[in-house]
Design an enzyme around this catalytic site. Structure first.
Site, PDB file in Angstrom:
ATOM      1  N   TYR A 259      10.083  24.051  51.869  1.00 22.93           N
ATOM      2  CA  TYR A 259      10.303  22.629  51.550  1.00 22.93           C
ATOM      3  C   TYR A 259       9.893  22.334  50.112  1.00 22.93           C
ATOM      4  O   TYR A 259      10.151  21.256  49.596  1.00 22.93           O
ATOM      5  CB  TYR A 259       9.503  21.706  52.488  1.00 22.93           C
TER       6      TYR A 259
ATOM      7  N   ARG B 202       8.865   2.721  60.533  1.00 24.49           N
ATOM      8  CA  ARG B 202       9.323   3.764  61.460  1.00 24.49           C
ATOM      9  C   ARG B 202       8.219   4.788  61.719  1.00 24.49           C
ATOM     10  O   ARG B 202       8.071   5.292  62.831  1.00 24.49           O
ATOM     11  CB  ARG B 202      10.549   4.459  60.888  1.00 24.49           C
TER      12      ARG B 202
ATOM     13  N   ASN C  43       7.004   5.561  65.427  1.00 29.40           N
ATOM     14  CA  ASN C  43       7.118   6.911  65.988  1.00 29.40           C
ATOM     15  C   ASN C  43       5.805   7.427  66.577  1.00 29.40           C
ATOM     16  O   ASN C  43       5.802   8.378  67.349  1.00 29.40           O
ATOM     17  CB  ASN C  43       7.647   7.885  64.924  1.00 29.40           C
TER      18      ASN C  43
HETATM   19  P1  NDP Z   1      14.319  13.820  62.760  1.00 28.57           P
HETATM   20  O1  NDP Z   1      14.936  13.988  64.099  1.00 28.57           O
HETATM   21  O2  NDP Z   1      12.864  13.585  62.655  1.00 28.57           O
HETATM   22  O3  NDP Z   1      15.119  12.685  62.050  1.00 28.57           O
HETATM   23  C1  NDP Z   1      14.775  12.197  60.812  1.00 28.57           C
HETATM   24  C2  NDP Z   1      15.781  11.100  60.504  1.00 28.57           C
HETATM   25  O4  NDP Z   1      15.638  10.031  61.450  1.00 28.57           O
HETATM   26  C3  NDP Z   1      15.572  10.539  59.147  1.00 28.57           C
HETATM   27  O5  NDP Z   1      16.868  10.251  58.642  1.00 28.57           O
HETATM   28  C4  NDP Z   1      14.816   9.225  59.392  1.00 28.57           C
HETATM   29  O6  NDP Z   1      15.201   8.283  58.424  1.00 28.57           O
HETATM   30  C5  NDP Z   1      15.303   8.827  60.770  1.00 28.57           C
HETATM   31  N1  NDP Z   1      14.276   8.148  61.552  1.00 28.57           N
HETATM   32  C6  NDP Z   1      12.972   8.500  61.692  1.00 28.57           C
HETATM   33  N2  NDP Z   1      12.330   7.649  62.511  1.00 28.57           N
HETATM   34  C7  NDP Z   1      13.246   6.735  62.915  1.00 28.57           C
HETATM   35  C8  NDP Z   1      13.176   5.592  63.772  1.00 28.57           C
HETATM   36  N3  NDP Z   1      12.044   5.240  64.378  1.00 28.57           N
HETATM   37  N4  NDP Z   1      14.312   4.868  63.952  1.00 28.57           N
HETATM   38  C9  NDP Z   1      15.456   5.214  63.349  1.00 28.57           C
HETATM   39  N5  NDP Z   1      15.585   6.299  62.525  1.00 28.57           N
HETATM   40  C10 NDP Z   1      14.483   7.048  62.318  1.00 28.57           C
HETATM   41  O7  NDP Z   1      14.785  15.118  61.954  1.00 28.57           O
HETATM   42  P2  NDP Z   1      14.247  16.097  60.837  1.00 28.57           P
HETATM   43  O8  NDP Z   1      15.293  17.122  60.705  1.00 28.57           O
HETATM   44  O9  NDP Z   1      13.823  15.354  59.638  1.00 28.57           O
HETATM   45  O10 NDP Z   1      13.009  16.820  61.516  1.00 28.57           O
HETATM   46  C11 NDP Z   1      11.677  16.372  61.476  1.00 28.57           C
HETATM   47  C12 NDP Z   1      10.765  17.464  60.975  1.00 28.57           C
HETATM   48  O11 NDP Z   1      10.982  18.693  61.684  1.00 28.57           O
HETATM   49  C13 NDP Z   1      11.007  17.878  59.517  1.00 28.57           C
HETATM   50  O12 NDP Z   1      10.450  16.984  58.589  1.00 28.57           O
HETATM   51  C14 NDP Z   1      10.343  19.232  59.475  1.00 28.57           C
HETATM   52  O13 NDP Z   1       8.939  19.097  59.365  1.00 28.57           O
HETATM   53  C15 NDP Z   1      10.726  19.814  60.825  1.00 28.57           C
HETATM   54  N6  NDP Z   1      11.933  20.667  60.762  1.00 28.57           N
HETATM   55  C16 NDP Z   1      11.777  22.014  60.980  1.00 28.57           C
HETATM   56  C17 NDP Z   1      12.844  22.862  60.917  1.00 28.57           C
HETATM   57  C18 NDP Z   1      12.638  24.315  61.155  1.00 28.57           C
HETATM   58  O14 NDP Z   1      13.564  25.100  60.909  1.00 28.57           O
HETATM   59  N7  NDP Z   1      11.488  24.735  61.615  1.00 28.57           N
HETATM   60  C19 NDP Z   1      14.205  22.376  60.613  1.00 28.57           C
HETATM   61  C20 NDP Z   1      14.284  20.937  60.444  1.00 28.57           C
HETATM   62  C21 NDP Z   1      13.183  20.124  60.532  1.00 28.57           C
HETATM   63  P3  NDP Z   1      14.203   7.624  57.338  1.00 28.57           P
HETATM   64  O15 NDP Z   1      13.424   8.742  56.687  1.00 28.57           O
HETATM   65  O16 NDP Z   1      15.142   6.960  56.400  1.00 28.57           O
HETATM   66  O17 NDP Z   1      13.345   6.689  58.119  1.00 28.57           O
END
Ligand code: NDP
Length: 315
Positions: free
Chosen positions: A76, A261, A265
């Site tokens: 990251y 958010r 969460n």
């Molecule tokens: P998420 O499922 O956490 O979704 C994140 C998205 O949802 C963002 O666009 C965010 O927008 C939005 N969001 C968050 N909270 C809310 C809410 N309460 N209501 C509406 N929308 C919301 O997906 P990620 O892929 O970001 O995964 C989370 C974490 O998992 C990553 O940060 C990382 O640490 C890990 N990860 C690990 C991977 C791996 O290969 N091991 C791969 C991918 C992720 P906004 O920011 O605009 O609020």
């Protein structure tokens, strides 16, 4: 000197805006055991795709709101921002920190060097949890890499060792060839893509599951069973999805760059989904709904240039 993990004992440390914390809706976040002596807070804050320059601010905000578990990765390219936030808030010894080893650092020797770089970036003397980010079966080095992680754990510089994106075939090899199962597997899990076979394998082998992309990037929130449960419990669809994970016993690491958010969460302990609601949400699974990459075929190096070209490092 080693840090001690004091997650429950000291939730309101000095240097943090008390007023903000006292209004946060996060009384006690349960922990899930990883080893005899290590537990992981069930909700963490993920920092994937948060730019290096804004990570410190986002993590400080998450800590203020009540998160005590941060999920980062070498790939990251924001570990330094996480470390800066831990130092600025004086909370390094109160937060559970996870990082992950990049694909281009697989192999025994490379893994040892990569771990030192991660610790230096974070400015810590040990890590709570270190994961192999992907099995990267094309280079077939994950067993050697796993041996390096087991050694780091023996040396006391990582408290728990785990993997991410490992499917049953990869997990089975680790167990067969080293006799040691990972403490946890961080996997893509959300209502419309819940990997039941891998979850079953983890359960049968005592491996905790940590759901990444727990909200499916927002893709599942319009689904009928989720909307109905949100209405019934007067919460948001995101809270229903996160509650579904929590009631299933998984660790979750939702990411948001919006304070409201982030707060929402964490606030998923004031209601309970019925067995019928749980079943309705679980029934949304469809193997076609993956939002991330397929671990069986994922062959990206995760070098800086590679991550940048794939849009994973925002400016
Ligand atoms: P998420 O499922 O956490 O979704 C994140 C998205 O949802 C963002 O666009 C965010 O927008 C939005 N969001 C968050 N909270 C809310 C809410 N309460 N209501 C509406 N929308 C919301 O997906 P990620 O892929 O970001 O995964 C989370 C974490 O998992 C990553 O940060 C990382 O640490 C890990 N990860 C690990 C991977 C791996 O290969 N091991 C791969 C991918 C992720 P906004 O920011 O605009 O609020």
């Amino acid at each position: 000197m080693m840090r001690t993990f004091e997650y429950r004992e000291d939730r309101f440390p000095k240097g943090v805006n008390m007023e903000h914390i006292e209004t946060a809706t996060t009384p006690d976040i349960p922990s899930i055991p990883l080893t005899d002596s290590v537990s992981i807070p069930q909700i963490g804050f993920g920092v994937f795709q948060i730019s290096a320059s804004t990570t410190q601010q986002a993590v400080e905000q998450a800590l203020e709101i009540g998160y005590r578990h941060i999920d980062t990765a070498a790939a990251y390219y924001n570990e330094r921002g996480v470390g800066d936030a831990l130092r600025a808030t004086g909370m390094a010894d109160k937060v559970f920190v996870t990082s992950k080893l990049r694909n281009c650092d697989q192999g025994y020797d490379a893994a040892r060097v990569a771990f030192d770089t991660t610790l230096a970036n974070l400015g810590l003397d040990h890590l709570d949890l270190y994961l192999i980010h992907w099995p990267f079966p094309a280079v077939n080095q994950y067993v050697e890499t796993w041996k390096a992680l087991l050694e780091l754990q023996q040396e006391g510089v990582i408290r728990a060792a785990g993997v991410s994106n490992f499917l049953p075939e990869h997990l089975r090899r680790l167990i067969d060839e080293t006799g040691k199962a990972p403490a946890i597997d961080q996997l893509e899990v959300h209502p419309s893509f819940s990997q039941p076979e891998t979850l079953r394998f983890c359960k049968d082998h005592g491996i905790a599951v940590e759901a990444y992309s727990p909200l499916g990037h927002g893709s599942d929130m319009q689904a009928e069973p989720i909307r109905q449960a949100a209405e019934a419990h007067r919460v948001t669809p995101a809270q229903v999805v996160l509650r579904w994970h929590v009631q299933s016993g998984r660790v979750i690491i939702p990411k948001s760059t919006h304070a409201e958010r982030m707060r929402q969460n964490l606030d998923v302990f004031g209601f309970e989904l019925t067995a019928e609601e749980m079943r309705g949400i679980s029934a949304l699974h469809d193997p076609a709904n993956r939002v991330g990459a397929d671990p069986a075929t994922f062959v990206q190096s995760q070098s800086w240039a590679n991550q940048k070209s794939r849009g994973n490092i925002p400016d």
